[in-house]
Enzyme design. Sequence first.
Site: not given
Ligand code: PMP
Length: 285
Positions: A52, A151, A184
Amino acid sequence: MTQKIFMNDRLVSREEATVSVYDHGLLYGDGVFEGIRVYGGKVFLLQEHVDRLYESALAIRLEIPLSPSAMFNAVTETVQANGIVDGYVRLVVTRGAGSLGLDIRRTSNPQVIIIADTITLYPEEIYQNGMELITASTLRNHPGALSPRIKSLNYLNNILAKIEGTDAGTLEALMLNHKGEVAECTGDNIFIIRHGIIKTPGTDAGILEGITRNTVIRLAREAGHEVRECPLTRHDIFVADECFLTGSAAEIVAVVSLDGRRIGTGKPGEITLDLRRRFQEFTQQ
Ligand code: PMP
């Protein structure tokens, strides 16, 4: 043990781990990052996080000066050098130092930073009783502006929504996309369960495609549940039987209210708790 930080090509002391004030990571939030868990001395789903990171970098046209396999090894080395057994890794790549203008052609030396540390979790009480959420008025970034799938170091969109949650006394805040659909939370993905079917917004809803999210989808399907990636609105959350969030730091945490309105029984749901057990088992493998 004194903390060691990986900077570019080697481990240095925390004091030596510095970046230029001209770094575009600082000046413009121009860079990418990952947050990764360590369980029992093993970096959890490291390959997925490295993949990622390189995808995010590609999307912002940032060339990472390490190969993915060298990055993988650097993370492992940093965790071992710091004796981290259960903790958290922050992996950052900045654009590097440039001029005070935006032109990336004037930047050089992208900085690769790996920090291995302990982790502050949500309070145990939140896992026992579930979390309350509010809906932030700050919308998730329009995918055509800065795609939430990247990200990037520019997290102001999420920070502004997080402030709204903090002001309202909640630990997370729900973010809607530009269409008014559920996207989200500020640092976690969201799921609901209704009549036994698990639903979560698709990757085109303006979300970060969480690695925990993808793992939970897989574990839930393996456990025989139907999982649908589909558009959701706040209405779907209000009428859900269960709701939960996923994230590397949060793992799986139940949500018991949204904007003061109770979800389901107002307690962590049965399927949520079962998935949480399955997920925790998976982290120990
Ligand atoms: N959404 C956002 C905006 C995030 O920053 C994160 C990670 N902190 C997630 C979802 C969850 O992603 P992951 O399961 O890969 O940590």
